[in-house]
Scaffold this motif. Sequence first.
Motif, PDB file in Angstrom:
ATOM      1  N   MET A  21       0.831  -1.200   0.000  1.00 54.25           N
ATOM      2  CA  MET A  21       0.000   0.000   0.000  1.00 54.25           C
ATOM      3  C   MET A  21       0.866   1.251   0.000  1.00 54.25           C
ATOM      4  N   THR A  22       0.390   2.243  -0.737  1.00 56.02           N
ATOM      5  CA  THR A  22       1.081   3.522  -0.833  1.00 56.02           C
ATOM      6  C   THR A  22       0.083   4.633  -0.517  1.00 56.02           C
ATOM      7  N   ALA A  27       2.351   6.546  -7.038  1.00 58.36           N
ATOM      8  CA  ALA A  27       3.335   5.662  -6.412  1.00 58.36           C
ATOM      9  C   ALA A  27       2.943   4.199  -6.589  1.00 58.36           C
ATOM     10  N   ALA A  28       1.659   3.894  -6.489  1.00 61.94           N
ATOM     11  CA  ALA A  28       1.199   2.512  -6.683  1.00 61.94           C
ATOM     12  C   ALA A  28       1.448   2.066  -8.126  1.00 61.94           C
ATOM     13  N   SER A  29       1.185   2.935  -9.073  1.00 59.35           N
ATOM     14  CA  SER A  29       1.419   2.608 -10.485  1.00 59.35           C
ATOM     15  C   SER A  29       2.898   2.393 -10.763  1.00 59.35           C
ATOM     16  N   GLU A  30       3.722   3.268 -10.223  1.00 54.81           N
ATOM     17  CA  GLU A  30       5.170   3.136 -10.423  1.00 54.81           C
ATOM     18  C   GLU A  30       5.689   1.847  -9.800  1.00 54.81           C
ATOM     19  N   MET A  31       5.193   1.511  -8.622  1.00 61.20           N
ATOM     20  CA  MET A  31       5.616   0.287  -7.958  1.00 61.20           C
ATOM     21  C   MET A  31       5.248  -0.930  -8.805  1.00 61.20           C
ATOM     22  N   PHE A  52      -3.884   3.424   0.316  1.00 61.94           N
ATOM     23  CA  PHE A  52      -4.597   3.118   1.558  1.00 61.94           C
ATOM     24  C   PHE A  52      -6.094   3.368   1.380  1.00 61.94           C
ATOM     25  N   HIS A  53      -6.426   4.491   0.759  1.00 59.21           N
ATOM     26  CA  HIS A  53      -7.838   4.852   0.604  1.00 59.21           C
ATOM     27  C   HIS A  53      -8.571   3.901  -0.331  1.00 59.21           C
ATOM     28  N   LEU A  57     -11.630   1.411   0.783  1.00 57.46           N
ATOM     29  CA  LEU A  57     -12.927   1.484   0.112  1.00 57.46           C
ATOM     30  C   LEU A  57     -13.319   0.122  -0.439  1.00 57.46           C
ATOM     31  N   GLN A  58     -12.368  -0.578  -1.037  1.00 53.59           N
ATOM     32  CA  GLN A  58     -12.623  -1.917  -1.565  1.00 53.59           C
ATOM     33  C   GLN A  58     -13.068  -2.859  -0.448  1.00 53.59           C
ATOM     34  N   LEU A  59     -12.425  -2.774   0.713  1.00 50.58           N
ATOM     35  CA  LEU A  59     -12.830  -3.612   1.864  1.00 50.58           C
ATOM     36  C   LEU A  59     -14.253  -3.295   2.305  1.00 50.58           C
ATOM     37  N   CYS A  60     -14.560  -2.009   2.401  1.00 50.25           N
ATOM     38  CA  CYS A  60     -15.911  -1.619   2.820  1.00 50.25           C
ATOM     39  C   CYS A  60     -16.958  -2.140   1.849  1.00 50.25           C
ATOM     40  N   ARG A  61     -16.672  -2.027   0.566  1.00 48.59           N
ATOM     41  CA  ARG A  61     -17.640  -2.474  -0.436  1.00 48.59           C
ATOM     42  C   ARG A  61     -17.781  -3.989  -0.482  1.00 48.59           C
ATOM     43  N   SER A  62     -16.695  -4.702  -0.273  1.00 47.63           N
ATOM     44  CA  SER A  62     -16.772  -6.164  -0.393  1.00 47.63           C
ATOM     45  C   SER A  62     -17.209  -6.851   0.889  1.00 47.63           C
TER      46      SER A  62
END
Length: 85
Positions: A21-22, A27-31, A52-53, A57-62
């Motif tokens: 997580m970034t 930063a996530a794309s570059e990683m 992180f966000h 959000l993905q956790l909340c939705r799933s």
Amino acid sequence: MVGRVLMLLNEGISPSNILAMTFTTAAASEMRERIEAIVGKATAKELTISTFHSFSLQLCRSHGEKYVALNLNQIFTLICPQSAD
């Protein structure tokens, strides 16, 4: 963090069991791009690399339906400070 992910992969950890997580999407794309250049697209695609966000959000939705008391099972919208006006 790229080095740490590569080390975990070299130790035999399944890519689907790695979460990186970034703070920013850039930063996530570059990683992901750096890791993909070394281990290949298929392996990099199995990794969870997110902000992180976005991950939260993905956790909340799933998994929101498990927390009925918090009313997370209903459709919701996130509001950032810029859009709160």
